[in-house]
Motif scaffolding. Sequence first.
Motif, PDB file in Angstrom:
ATOM      1  N   LEU A  39       7.122   8.031  -4.129  1.00  0.00           N
ATOM      2  CA  LEU A  39       7.312   7.580  -5.495  1.00  0.00           C
ATOM      3  C   LEU A  39       6.209   8.188  -6.346  1.00  0.00           C
ATOM      4  O   LEU A  39       5.031   8.178  -5.957  1.00  0.00           O
ATOM      5  CB  LEU A  39       7.231   6.053  -5.562  1.00  0.00           C
ATOM      6  CG  LEU A  39       7.419   5.432  -6.942  1.00  0.00           C
ATOM      7  CD1 LEU A  39       8.871   5.579  -7.391  1.00  0.00           C
ATOM      8  CD2 LEU A  39       7.018   3.968  -6.913  1.00  0.00           C
ATOM      9  N   THR A  40       6.578   8.723  -7.481  1.00  0.00           N
ATOM     10  CA  THR A  40       5.593   9.266  -8.400  1.00  0.00           C
ATOM     11  C   THR A  40       6.054   9.003  -9.829  1.00  0.00           C
ATOM     12  O   THR A  40       7.177   8.553 -10.048  1.00  0.00           O
ATOM     13  CB  THR A  40       5.367  10.779  -8.146  1.00  0.00           C
ATOM     14  OG1 THR A  40       4.265  11.227  -8.923  1.00  0.00           O
ATOM     15  CG2 THR A  40       6.595  11.588  -8.456  1.00  0.00           C
ATOM     16  N   PHE A  41       5.204   9.256 -10.768  1.00  0.00           N
ATOM     17  CA  PHE A  41       5.538   9.079 -12.178  1.00  0.00           C
ATOM     18  C   PHE A  41       5.350  10.414 -12.863  1.00  0.00           C
ATOM     19  O   PHE A  41       4.304  11.037 -12.742  1.00  0.00           O
ATOM     20  CB  PHE A  41       4.665   7.988 -12.802  1.00  0.00           C
ATOM     21  CG  PHE A  41       4.952   6.644 -12.202  1.00  0.00           C
ATOM     22  CD1 PHE A  41       5.876   5.801 -12.798  1.00  0.00           C
ATOM     23  CD2 PHE A  41       4.354   6.250 -11.025  1.00  0.00           C
ATOM     24  CE1 PHE A  41       6.181   4.575 -12.225  1.00  0.00           C
ATOM     25  CE2 PHE A  41       4.648   5.022 -10.448  1.00  0.00           C
ATOM     26  CZ  PHE A  41       5.569   4.188 -11.054  1.00  0.00           C
ATOM     27  N   CYS A  65       6.440  10.401   4.190  1.00  0.00           N
ATOM     28  CA  CYS A  65       6.313   9.327   3.209  1.00  0.00           C
ATOM     29  C   CYS A  65       7.631   8.555   3.127  1.00  0.00           C
ATOM     30  O   CYS A  65       8.633   8.980   3.688  1.00  0.00           O
ATOM     31  CB  CYS A  65       5.984   9.909   1.834  1.00  0.00           C
ATOM     32  SG  CYS A  65       4.396  10.755   1.751  1.00  0.00           S
ATOM     33  N   SER A  66       7.604   7.441   2.414  1.00  0.00           N
ATOM     34  CA  SER A  66       8.849   6.714   2.184  1.00  0.00           C
ATOM     35  C   SER A  66       8.763   5.899   0.903  1.00  0.00           C
ATOM     36  O   SER A  66       7.679   5.528   0.456  1.00  0.00           O
ATOM     37  CB  SER A  66       9.210   5.818   3.369  1.00  0.00           C
ATOM     38  OG  SER A  66       8.206   4.863   3.588  1.00  0.00           O
ATOM     39  N   VAL A  67       9.934   5.641   0.340  1.00  0.00           N
ATOM     40  CA  VAL A  67      10.075   4.850  -0.873  1.00  0.00           C
ATOM     41  C   VAL A  67      11.026   3.698  -0.563  1.00  0.00           C
ATOM     42  O   VAL A  67      12.123   3.914  -0.057  1.00  0.00           O
ATOM     43  CB  VAL A  67      10.659   5.704  -2.027  1.00  0.00           C
ATOM     44  CG1 VAL A  67      10.903   4.851  -3.266  1.00  0.00           C
ATOM     45  CG2 VAL A  67       9.742   6.878  -2.349  1.00  0.00           C
ATOM     46  N   TYR A 142       4.136  -2.508   0.540  1.00  0.00           N
ATOM     47  CA  TYR A 142       4.692  -1.628  -0.492  1.00  0.00           C
ATOM     48  C   TYR A 142       4.451  -2.216  -1.882  1.00  0.00           C
ATOM     49  O   TYR A 142       4.075  -1.495  -2.820  1.00  0.00           O
ATOM     50  CB  TYR A 142       6.185  -1.393  -0.246  1.00  0.00           C
ATOM     51  CG  TYR A 142       6.756  -0.321  -1.135  1.00  0.00           C
ATOM     52  CD1 TYR A 142       6.484   1.027  -0.898  1.00  0.00           C
ATOM     53  CD2 TYR A 142       7.554  -0.633  -2.223  1.00  0.00           C
ATOM     54  CE1 TYR A 142       6.995   2.020  -1.720  1.00  0.00           C
ATOM     55  CE2 TYR A 142       8.073   0.351  -3.042  1.00  0.00           C
ATOM     56  CZ  TYR A 142       7.786   1.681  -2.784  1.00  0.00           C
ATOM     57  OH  TYR A 142       8.294   2.659  -3.607  1.00  0.00           O
ATOM     58  N   ILE A 143       4.619  -3.525  -2.026  1.00  0.00           N
ATOM     59  CA  ILE A 143       4.331  -4.187  -3.313  1.00  0.00           C
ATOM     60  C   ILE A 143       2.875  -3.965  -3.688  1.00  0.00           C
ATOM     61  O   ILE A 143       2.563  -3.675  -4.849  1.00  0.00           O
ATOM     62  CB  ILE A 143       4.698  -5.683  -3.254  1.00  0.00           C
ATOM     63  CG1 ILE A 143       6.219  -5.830  -3.133  1.00  0.00           C
ATOM     64  CG2 ILE A 143       4.167  -6.429  -4.478  1.00  0.00           C
ATOM     65  CD1 ILE A 143       6.694  -7.248  -2.851  1.00  0.00           C
ATOM     66  N   SER A 144       1.974  -4.073  -2.727  1.00  0.00           N
ATOM     67  CA  SER A 144       0.551  -3.830  -3.000  1.00  0.00           C
ATOM     68  C   SER A 144       0.313  -2.406  -3.491  1.00  0.00           C
ATOM     69  O   SER A 144      -0.500  -2.179  -4.381  1.00  0.00           O
ATOM     70  CB  SER A 144      -0.294  -4.093  -1.758  1.00  0.00           C
ATOM     71  OG  SER A 144      -0.256  -5.456  -1.425  1.00  0.00           O
TER      72      SER A 144
END
Length: 177
Positions: A39-41, A65-67, A142-144
């Motif tokens: 995940l990136t922005f 990696c994973s999303v 993942y939330i963290s």
Amino acid sequence: MARTFMYFAYGSNLLAERLLINNPTAQFLCTARLHDYRLTFDSPRDTKTMPWAGAPATIRKCPGCSVWGVIWQLDIADSDSLDRQEVFYQRRMVTVTTPDGTTYTCRTYELDGEFDISHTPSPQYKDVIVRGAKQNGLPEAYISQLEAIEDNGFQGKIPVYNKLICQLEKQQQQPPQ
């Protein structure tokens, strides 16, 4: 001919109330993980002019990696609406895996191209993503990671965010049925 399609959401559409604004047929199916992506922005233009006043979330290939995200099932009638909502993105088909090992092929959206400048999301956009992750029970680790993402500190008003917050507050005030 299929009357529904599956959509893997990893950004603001993790939050049911956000997705349902323009896509009323969306139904939660399950959580899932997209392997070999991160995940990136990113942004194809100046983030001050973006609807969320910051960089939108996207996925990028990244071995190992994973999303995490949510699989939503939508009626085909919402297909064009979802495309319009994801106007800066390109439609992609991806294979995701649920916690029990089931795989699904889903539509998702990814920004086209790589951009040289590093961007950050607005605090409001990040808040919607985190709320959606919590709402749907994504893994705590993942939330963290989501909570640790740096934001751009934007303090102004974002109409879609304000609408969502009002809607969520109304829901909290309603007595349980």
